[in-house]
Write an enzyme that holds these catalytic residues in place. Structure first.
Site, PDB file in Angstrom:
ATOM      1  N   ALA A 116      28.426  13.961  77.030  1.00  0.00           N
ATOM      2  CA  ALA A 116      27.686  14.479  78.178  1.00  0.00           C
ATOM      3  C   ALA A 116      28.437  14.560  79.501  1.00  0.00           C
ATOM      4  O   ALA A 116      28.053  15.355  80.362  1.00  0.00           O
ATOM      5  CB  ALA A 116      26.409  13.671  78.366  1.00  0.00           C
ATOM      6  N   GLY A 120      27.011  18.559  83.118  1.00  0.00           N
ATOM      7  CA  GLY A 120      26.549  19.951  83.252  1.00  0.00           C
ATOM      8  C   GLY A 120      25.439  20.285  82.271  1.00  0.00           C
ATOM      9  O   GLY A 120      24.364  20.761  82.654  1.00  0.00           O
ATOM     10  N   LYS A 121      25.682  19.999  80.987  1.00  0.00           N
ATOM     11  CA  LYS A 121      24.670  20.349  79.974  1.00  0.00           C
ATOM     12  C   LYS A 121      23.435  19.459  80.140  1.00  0.00           C
ATOM     13  O   LYS A 121      22.319  19.911  79.969  1.00  0.00           O
ATOM     14  CB  LYS A 121      25.219  20.177  78.549  1.00  0.00           C
ATOM     15  CG  LYS A 121      26.533  20.894  78.265  1.00  0.00           C
ATOM     16  CD  LYS A 121      26.383  22.367  78.074  1.00  0.00           C
ATOM     17  CE  LYS A 121      27.699  23.040  77.727  1.00  0.00           C
ATOM     18  NZ  LYS A 121      28.866  22.697  78.546  1.00  0.00           N
ATOM     19  N   ASP A 183      28.559  18.959  72.613  1.00  0.00           N
ATOM     20  CA  ASP A 183      29.459  19.817  73.401  1.00  0.00           C
ATOM     21  C   ASP A 183      30.826  19.144  73.265  1.00  0.00           C
ATOM     22  O   ASP A 183      31.220  18.328  74.093  1.00  0.00           O
ATOM     23  CB  ASP A 183      28.967  19.851  74.852  1.00  0.00           C
ATOM     24  CG  ASP A 183      29.731  20.851  75.696  1.00  0.00           C
ATOM     25  OD1 ASP A 183      30.163  21.882  75.161  1.00  0.00           O
ATOM     26  OD2 ASP A 183      29.886  20.608  76.908  1.00  0.00           O
ATOM     27  N   CYS A 236      34.677  24.871  74.352  1.00  0.00           N
ATOM     28  CA  CYS A 236      35.235  25.872  75.268  1.00  0.00           C
ATOM     29  C   CYS A 236      36.613  26.262  74.748  1.00  0.00           C
ATOM     30  O   CYS A 236      37.565  26.398  75.512  1.00  0.00           O
ATOM     31  CB  CYS A 236      35.251  25.367  76.704  1.00  0.00           C
ATOM     32  SG  CYS A 236      36.077  23.812  76.911  1.00  0.00           S
TER      33      CYS A 236
END
Ligand code: SAM
Length: 460
Positions: A116, A120-121, A183, A236
């Site tokens: 985390a 952002g998420k 993520d 990303c």
């Protein structure tokens, strides 16, 4: 900026990859800046009236995301410190659409954001889920948990628990979560335009290493997802080894099915299918849309891996909160909210009452960095309010607040001495453009600045 030739070669033949356009957009030096507003702090106003910088249109797949015409100094904007917005890369805001399309957000959900930091998420998820849902926002690296906690605190919600654990630790709570977001740490090629230095660190070996780590993170976390639960995986990176090949590996080894999304043609997001298992994935190429490189895929857990379910149970109790303490704390909270108060090391925390049981389970098995909203400490029947309370969305609107201009706000945020117009003594909030910045205590001939030392703005 020159993208490593070995990366370009590895992308040849991938759906949507256009070598010329890809190289051009990387060498153009063009930077895209975007922010996402906090709907819980818009106070009925619109993003355009709140923000001083120049907005440059909405991000097509986000309710609260906007492009900016240029990058201002966010550090010198008090609204940023008040949690009015988060500076976030535009492509990654697609997570909102991903969650909305696959989850029933009218139901109370238990959601885990596993990787985390910096948040952002997690701040995005907080704005999408209902107040009845629980978000566990986890970061494994200790030194990154503080920034995560700060950003969650600024966002102001009470239904979030921040933890500092390894993915494997979540196996102590089998089948607990309805939705898990991974993520994943990755080779970062999608962010070369934002961080050109990352080009020097990129290598094929690093991609391989990342891919192995991504597999182990997914394998470790899957038992914590409910049967029928959903897992969203994102990176990303442009590399197929970290994207489509991970999807194949995941589906081959576990009972999962791939989930597809409705993509509007004007978004220019590329839908791919993995070579072996035809799992859907979504690629964001910076030459095709206004955002950085990003990949997202989603899975549904079909059947239990483990025949014997062992539910995590709560162990131990919390320090008792007395009725006197509840009476002292209550006027600081907005009415109508139903909160459960808990004491830890003499500090008082508020968490929505329906999350009490979940908190107790999580406390028994994970290391909690922050739970709900820290209200403060009660000393001689008086609450010494915590900074978290000032920034939260659960604070009573009747707490005295002193309105200050931007210059005074920046002095306050630098933790300098400030002068304010106030006849009354005691604790007061400082507020700038209807948003709370933190606490002061007014004494007879001076004002004490209670902005947290570790949060203060250091540059001039
Ligand atoms: N989700 C974040 C956001 O939107 O702000 C960004 C997350 S970043 C891409 C990946 C995160 O994974 C980093 O914070 C990193 O510290 C964490 N990480 C690194 N190694 C990990 C591991 N082995 N297991 C879980 N998380 C890890």
């Amino acid at each position: 900026m020159q993208v490593p030739p070995s990366l370009i070669n590895s992308l040849a033949g991938l759906k949507g990859f256009n070598e010329e356009a890809f190289k051009r957009v990387h060498s153009s030096g063009r930077q895209v800046t975007s922010i996402r507003f906090n709907p819980a702090k818009l106070n009925g106003g619109s993003a355009a009236t709140l923000f001083d910088g120049n907005l440059d249109g909405k991000i097509p797949w986000s309710s609260n995301g906007y492009y900016l015409t240029s990058r201002p100094s966010f550090t010198l904007d008090p609204l940023f410190h008040a949690g009015a917005y988060y500076v976030q890369e535009a492509s990654s805001m697609f997570l909102e659409e991903a969650i909305k399309q696959m989850a029933d957000l009218t139901k109370p959900l238990r959601i885990l954001d596993l990787c985390a930091a910096p948040g952002g998420k997690s701040t995005l998820i907080q704005s999408v889920i209902s107040e009845k849902s629980l978000l566990v926002s986890n970061e494994v690296i200790k030194t990154r948990v503080n920034v995560l906690t700060e950003n969650i605190t600024r966002w102001g919600g009470s239904n979030v628990i921040v933890t500092n654990n390894y993915p494997k630790d979540f196996q102590r709570m089998p089948e607990f979560f309805d939705l898990v977001i991974v993520d994943a740490p990755c080779s970062g090629s999608g962010l070369f335009r934002k961080d050109p230095k990352a080009i020097n660190e990129w290598s094929e070996q690093q991609v391989e290493q990342c891919s192995r780590r991504q597999q182990s993170i997914l394998a470790d976390i899957l038992p914590a997802l409910k049967e029928g639960g959903l897992l969203i995986y994102s990176t990303c990176s442009f590399s197929k080894e970290e994207n489509e090949e991970i999807c194949d590996w995941f589906i081959k080894n576990y009972r999962l099915s791939s989930v597809s999304y409705q993509i509007r043609p004007e978004w220019n997001i590329i839908e791919t299918v993995s070579p072996e298992k035809n799992a859907y994935g979504y690629r964001f190429y910076p030459d095709k849309l206004k955002g950085e490189g990003f990949f997202i895929a989603a899975f549904k857990k079909e059947k239990l891996d483990n025949e014997f379910r062992k539910e995590a149970t709560a162990k131990g109790g919390s320090e008792k909160v007395t009725s006197k303490e509840i009476e002292v704390a209550k006027p600081w909270l907005k009415s109508g909210g139903d909160f459960f108060l808990i004491k830890h090391n003499e500090e008082l925390f508020a968490i929505p009452i329906h999350l009490e049981k979940d908190l107790m389970v999580i406390r028994s098995v994970l290391y909690i960095k922050k739970a709900g909203v820290k209200l403060g400490t009660i000393i001689r029947d008086e609450l010494i309010p915590a900074h978290e309370l000032a920034l939260s969305t659960i604070i009573s609107p009747f707490i005295p607040a002193i309105v200050i201009d931007k210059e005074t706000a920046l002095q306050y945020l630098r933790r300098q001495e400030i002068k304010v117009d106030s006849d009354s003594k005691g604790w007061a909030l400082l507020s700038h453009r209807q948003l709370n910045l933190g606490w002061i205590k007014a004494l007879t001939n001076r004002v004490n600045n209670y902005y947290p030392k570790s949060w203060r703005i250091l540059n001039k």
